[in-house]
Design an enzyme around this catalytic site. Structure first.
Site, PDB file in Angstrom:
ATOM      1  N   THR A 161       5.121 -14.225 -42.257  1.00 45.28           N
ATOM      2  CA  THR A 161       3.970 -13.676 -41.541  1.00 45.28           C
ATOM      3  C   THR A 161       4.421 -12.352 -40.929  1.00 45.28           C
ATOM      4  N   ALA A 181       9.192 -23.133 -37.830  1.00 41.84           N
ATOM      5  CA  ALA A 181       8.025 -22.347 -38.264  1.00 41.84           C
ATOM      6  C   ALA A 181       6.850 -22.567 -37.327  1.00 41.84           C
ATOM      7  N   THR A 226       8.727 -26.324 -26.978  1.00 45.00           N
ATOM      8  CA  THR A 226       8.802 -25.318 -25.915  1.00 45.00           C
ATOM      9  C   THR A 226       8.518 -25.915 -24.542  1.00 45.00           C
ATOM     10  N   ASP A 227       9.040 -25.259 -23.512  1.00 47.88           N
ATOM     11  CA  ASP A 227       8.734 -25.704 -22.142  1.00 47.88           C
ATOM     12  C   ASP A 227       7.245 -25.549 -21.819  1.00 47.88           C
ATOM     13  N   GLU A 228       6.555 -24.694 -22.597  1.00 48.23           N
ATOM     14  CA  GLU A 228       5.141 -24.423 -22.286  1.00 48.23           C
ATOM     15  C   GLU A 228       4.255 -25.656 -22.446  1.00 48.23           C
ATOM     16  N   TYR A 263      -1.730 -21.694 -27.798  1.00 51.03           N
ATOM     17  CA  TYR A 263      -0.379 -21.831 -28.358  1.00 51.03           C
ATOM     18  C   TYR A 263       0.282 -23.114 -27.866  1.00 51.03           C
ATOM     19  N   ALA A 268      -0.988 -25.713 -26.477  1.00 48.21           N
ATOM     20  CA  ALA A 268      -1.715 -26.923 -26.896  1.00 48.21           C
ATOM     21  C   ALA A 268      -1.359 -27.281 -28.329  1.00 48.21           C
ATOM     22  N   SER A 269      -1.194 -26.254 -29.182  1.00 53.31           N
ATOM     23  CA  SER A 269      -0.840 -26.546 -30.585  1.00 53.31           C
ATOM     24  C   SER A 269       0.592 -27.084 -30.667  1.00 53.31           C
ATOM     25  N   LYS A 270       1.491 -26.566 -29.828  1.00 57.08           N
ATOM     26  CA  LYS A 270       2.871 -27.069 -29.845  1.00 57.08           C
ATOM     27  C   LYS A 270       2.937 -28.498 -29.279  1.00 57.08           C
ATOM     28  N   ASP A 300      -4.479  -9.476 -16.083  1.00 49.83           N
ATOM     29  CA  ASP A 300      -3.638 -10.652 -16.327  1.00 49.83           C
ATOM     30  C   ASP A 300      -4.030 -11.365 -17.629  1.00 49.83           C
ATOM     31  N   GLY A 330      -5.382 -17.679 -18.150  1.00 52.19           N
ATOM     32  CA  GLY A 330      -4.651 -18.957 -18.095  1.00 52.19           C
ATOM     33  C   GLY A 330      -3.144 -18.783 -17.962  1.00 52.19           C
TER      34      GLY A 330
HETATM   35  P1  NAD Z   1       8.856 -16.089 -34.417  1.00 49.86           P
HETATM   36  O1  NAD Z   1       7.403 -15.795 -34.281  1.00 49.86           O
HETATM   37  O2  NAD Z   1       9.836 -15.002 -34.191  1.00 49.86           O
HETATM   38  O3  NAD Z   1       9.149 -16.681 -35.883  1.00 49.86           O
HETATM   39  C1  NAD Z   1       8.317 -17.614 -36.496  1.00 49.86           C
HETATM   40  C2  NAD Z   1       8.700 -17.688 -37.964  1.00 49.86           C
HETATM   41  O4  NAD Z   1       7.882 -18.704 -38.586  1.00 49.86           O
HETATM   42  C3  NAD Z   1       8.443 -16.389 -38.726  1.00 49.86           C
HETATM   43  O5  NAD Z   1       9.539 -16.104 -39.567  1.00 49.86           O
HETATM   44  C4  NAD Z   1       7.202 -16.693 -39.550  1.00 49.86           C
HETATM   45  O6  NAD Z   1       7.119 -15.953 -40.755  1.00 49.86           O
HETATM   46  C5  NAD Z   1       7.357 -18.185 -39.793  1.00 49.86           C
HETATM   47  N1  NAD Z   1       6.072 -18.853 -40.060  1.00 49.86           N
HETATM   48  C6  NAD Z   1       4.921 -18.731 -39.353  1.00 49.86           C
HETATM   49  N2  NAD Z   1       3.954 -19.486 -39.926  1.00 49.86           N
HETATM   50  C7  NAD Z   1       4.518 -20.112 -40.978  1.00 49.86           C
HETATM   51  C8  NAD Z   1       4.044 -21.028 -41.941  1.00 49.86           C
HETATM   52  N3  NAD Z   1       2.771 -21.454 -41.945  1.00 49.86           N
HETATM   53  N4  NAD Z   1       4.894 -21.478 -42.897  1.00 49.86           N
HETATM   54  C9  NAD Z   1       6.179 -21.035 -42.939  1.00 49.86           C
HETATM   55  N5  NAD Z   1       6.675 -20.162 -42.055  1.00 49.86           N
HETATM   56  C10 NAD Z   1       5.865 -19.699 -41.081  1.00 49.86           C
HETATM   57  O7  NAD Z   1       9.129 -17.319 -33.457  1.00 49.86           O
HETATM   58  P2  NAD Z   1      10.431 -17.683 -32.600  1.00 49.86           P
HETATM   59  O8  NAD Z   1      10.337 -17.008 -31.284  1.00 49.86           O
HETATM   60  O9  NAD Z   1      11.627 -17.508 -33.437  1.00 49.86           O
HETATM   61  O10 NAD Z   1      10.175 -19.241 -32.344  1.00 49.86           O
HETATM   62  C11 NAD Z   1      10.632 -20.212 -33.279  1.00 49.86           C
HETATM   63  C12 NAD Z   1      10.238 -21.593 -32.794  1.00 49.86           C
HETATM   64  O11 NAD Z   1      10.796 -21.823 -31.504  1.00 49.86           O
HETATM   65  C13 NAD Z   1       8.730 -21.797 -32.625  1.00 49.86           C
HETATM   66  O12 NAD Z   1       8.425 -23.094 -33.043  1.00 49.86           O
HETATM   67  C14 NAD Z   1       8.489 -21.619 -31.133  1.00 49.86           C
HETATM   68  O13 NAD Z   1       7.363 -22.362 -30.729  1.00 49.86           O
HETATM   69  C15 NAD Z   1       9.781 -22.193 -30.581  1.00 49.86           C
HETATM   70  N6  NAD Z   1      10.202 -21.669 -29.270  1.00 49.86           N
HETATM   71  C16 NAD Z   1      10.307 -20.313 -29.057  1.00 49.86           C
HETATM   72  C17 NAD Z   1      10.784 -19.846 -27.827  1.00 49.86           C
HETATM   73  C18 NAD Z   1      10.939 -18.364 -27.556  1.00 49.86           C
HETATM   74  O14 NAD Z   1      11.238 -17.991 -26.412  1.00 49.86           O
HETATM   75  N7  NAD Z   1      10.765 -17.477 -28.532  1.00 49.86           N
HETATM   76  C19 NAD Z   1      11.127 -20.764 -26.826  1.00 49.86           C
HETATM   77  C20 NAD Z   1      10.996 -22.132 -27.086  1.00 49.86           C
HETATM   78  C21 NAD Z   1      10.547 -22.563 -28.311  1.00 49.86           C
HETATM   79  O1  DAU Z   2       8.660 -20.465 -22.626  1.00 51.99           O
HETATM   80  C1  DAU Z   2       8.894 -20.494 -24.002  1.00 51.99           C
HETATM   81  C2  DAU Z   2       7.907 -19.577 -24.680  1.00 51.99           C
HETATM   82  O2  DAU Z   2       8.300 -18.251 -24.361  1.00 51.99           O
HETATM   83  C3  DAU Z   2       7.839 -19.763 -26.188  1.00 51.99           C
HETATM   84  O3  DAU Z   2       7.372 -21.059 -26.472  1.00 51.99           O
HETATM   85  C4  DAU Z   2       6.925 -18.726 -26.831  1.00 51.99           C
HETATM   86  O4  DAU Z   2       6.963 -18.831 -28.236  1.00 51.99           O
HETATM   87  C5  DAU Z   2       7.401 -17.347 -26.413  1.00 51.99           C
HETATM   88  O5  DAU Z   2       6.513 -16.355 -26.908  1.00 51.99           O
HETATM   89  C6  DAU Z   2       7.484 -17.232 -24.900  1.00 51.99           C
HETATM   90  O6  DAU Z   2       6.173 -17.286 -24.297  1.00 51.99           O
HETATM   91  P1  DAU Z   2       5.788 -16.385 -23.027  1.00 51.99           P
HETATM   92  O7  DAU Z   2       4.332 -16.227 -22.959  1.00 51.99           O
HETATM   93  O8  DAU Z   2       6.473 -16.883 -21.796  1.00 51.99           O
HETATM   94  O9  DAU Z   2       6.540 -15.046 -23.473  1.00 51.99           O
HETATM   95  P2  DAU Z   2       6.110 -13.507 -23.484  1.00 51.99           P
HETATM   96  O10 DAU Z   2       7.309 -12.747 -23.898  1.00 51.99           O
HETATM   97  O11 DAU Z   2       4.833 -13.268 -24.219  1.00 51.99           O
HETATM   98  O12 DAU Z   2       5.830 -13.235 -21.933  1.00 51.99           O
HETATM   99  C7  DAU Z   2       6.823 -13.465 -20.946  1.00 51.99           C
HETATM  100  C8  DAU Z   2       6.208 -13.173 -19.589  1.00 51.99           C
HETATM  101  O13 DAU Z   2       5.938 -11.753 -19.492  1.00 51.99           O
HETATM  102  C9  DAU Z   2       4.870 -13.864 -19.363  1.00 51.99           C
HETATM  103  O14 DAU Z   2       4.760 -14.216 -17.985  1.00 51.99           O
HETATM  104  C10 DAU Z   2       3.838 -12.779 -19.684  1.00 51.99           C
HETATM  105  C11 DAU Z   2       4.550 -11.512 -19.276  1.00 51.99           C
HETATM  106  N1  DAU Z   2       4.207 -10.297 -20.046  1.00 51.99           N
HETATM  107  C12 DAU Z   2       4.300 -10.355 -21.393  1.00 51.99           C
HETATM  108  C13 DAU Z   2       4.019  -9.243 -22.162  1.00 51.99           C
HETATM  109  C14 DAU Z   2       4.087  -9.297 -23.675  1.00 51.99           C
HETATM  110  C15 DAU Z   2       3.875  -9.119 -19.384  1.00 51.99           C
HETATM  111  O15 DAU Z   2       3.811  -9.056 -18.133  1.00 51.99           O
HETATM  112  N2  DAU Z   2       3.607  -8.015 -20.134  1.00 51.99           N
HETATM  113  C16 DAU Z   2       3.650  -8.020 -21.498  1.00 51.99           C
HETATM  114  O16 DAU Z   2       3.378  -6.979 -22.129  1.00 51.99           O
END
Ligand code: NAD
Ligand code: DAU
Length: 340
Positions: free
Chosen positions: A39, A85, A128-130, A153, A155-157, A275, A278
């Protein structure tokens, strides 16, 4: 578990690519199959250094595609699955939730069904912690905290977690769940807070702060998360949930100011914007279960992790420059003959 063949999904994303690099480095005899749809968030540039490894195999495809998933299980006889994924960005889930349900819920169920049909020793769902919702000023999420997601997001996780639990209880599929806090580190797509701050500030662009900037996230370096996943994969107890956190709570505004200071940029780049609907106020993880039962703890201090992350973005402008300029999209079109 004797692990000879591992299915990793979403391995071209941020955490998946870091996991694959670490895993292949420490497990020389295990075949690792990466199924990724590529993606907008998937990027094979993040895996260039492993693609010549004879134990690494990439397949482009959708985890919701039951016939492709079945074919891979049939061909590779996976001993274990790690499901990264997902659609992962909260803001995108507010703009368009459908794909979050398609991938995060239906895709996970497709994988669970294939794992049930073909049999695996372990199915690790990366969550995720979310899913726990939002905290007030005190307290931490424990594995026993009821799930209470607030965004499409999360809710789906949470739905995917419930499916993984149900496939364990009802069908005896050996599932495990990890729930981690906010990751930071190399190869994170520059829509997420930390890389967005770095990349925008480097270009003297505005750094947007949602709401009052007082939301709190518990930041963990991505390699510490990947080591925790490896630990749970091999040593976790089937049917269990493991929280993973960095014990490192930071207000968003403090994080933004710290990044600007490190880059020598003025605070006038900060802009308070509307903001996120939610918007969860505070996350903080209690990781004592994985620390006590499995002996994991984060190794990288926030100071070291941030220094490494900022250095990486400074040295890899080509990686993120291609993304923000749309050049990677063009490259992808040439490679695969279609839009991402
Ligand atoms: P990301 O968005 O960087 O990567 C997601 C990957 O999944 C991409 O390579 C994308 O191409 C692939 N993908 C998406 N839809 C797909 C599908 N239908 N089939 C196959 N591949 C698909 O995400 P990330 O930040 O690396 O997060 C990875 C996992 O960890 C997720 O499940 C996320 O919920 C979880 N997570 C992320 C964080 C964080 O801080 N980033 C924290 C806790 C948990
Ligand atoms: O907590 C784990 C989660 O962390 C993962 O499950 C998600 O996949 C990952 O995207 C992340 O979610 P957050 O919503 O916490 O991350 P994000 O980087 O989008 O935002 C972090 C914080 O910063 C959040 O409080 C929103 C704020 N923010 C984010 C962006 C993109 C801003 O203030 N400005 C911004 O432009």
């Amino acid at each position: 578990m004797i692990l000879k063949s591992l299915l990793v999904t979403g391995g071209a994303g941020f955490i998946g690519s870091n996991f694959i690099r670490l895993f292949l480095d420490s497990h020389k005899e295990i075949d690792l199959i990466n199924l990724d749809k590529l993606t907008y968030a998937g990027n094979l540039e993040s895996l260039r250094d492993v693609e010549s490894n004879l134990h690494y195999h990439f397949y482009r495809g959708d985890i919701s595609d039951a016939s492709l998933v079945g074919r891979l299980f049939h061909e590779w006889h996976f001993d274990a699955v790690v499901n990264f994924a997902a659609e992962s960005h909260v803001d995108r889930s507010i703009l368009g939730p459908q794909v979050f349900v398609d991938t995060n819920v239906r895709g996970t169920m497709t994988l669970l069904e294939a794992a049930r049909e073909f049999g695996v020793d372990r199915f690790l769902q990366i969550s995720t912690d979310e899913v726990y919702g939002s905290l007030g000023p005190s307290g931490k999420f424990k594995e026993t905290t009821p799930i209470s997601p607030n965004s499409p997001y999360s809710a789906s996780k949470a739905s995917a977690d419930l499916l993984a639990k149900a496939w364990d209880k009802t069908f005896g599929l050996p599932t495990l769940i990890t729930r981690c806090s906010n990751n930071y580190g190399p190869y994170q797509f520059p829509e997420k807070f930390i890389p967005l701050m770095i990349v925008n500030a480097m270009q003297d662009k505005v750094v947007p702060i949602y709401g009052d900037g007082m939301n709190v996230r518990d930041w963990i370096f991505v390699e510490d998360h990947c080591r925790a996943i490896e630990t749970v994969l091999f040593n976790g107890k089937v049917g269990e949930v493991y929280n993973i956190g960095g014990s490192n709570e930071v207000h968003n505004i403090d994080m933004a100011k710290m990044i600007l200071a490190r880059l020598g940029k003025p605070e006038s780049l900060l802009k308070y914007v509307t903001d996120r609907p939610g918007h969860d106020r505070r996350y903080a993880m209690d990781s004592s279960k994985i620390e006590v039962e499995l002996g994991w703890k984060p190794c990288r201090s926030f100071e070291e992790g941030m220094a490494e992350t900022m250095k990486w973005y400074l040295q890899n402008e080509k990686w993120w420059g291609r993304i923000i300029s749309g050049e990677y999209q063009n490259y992808y079109r040439q490679q695969y003959g279609k839009e991402r």
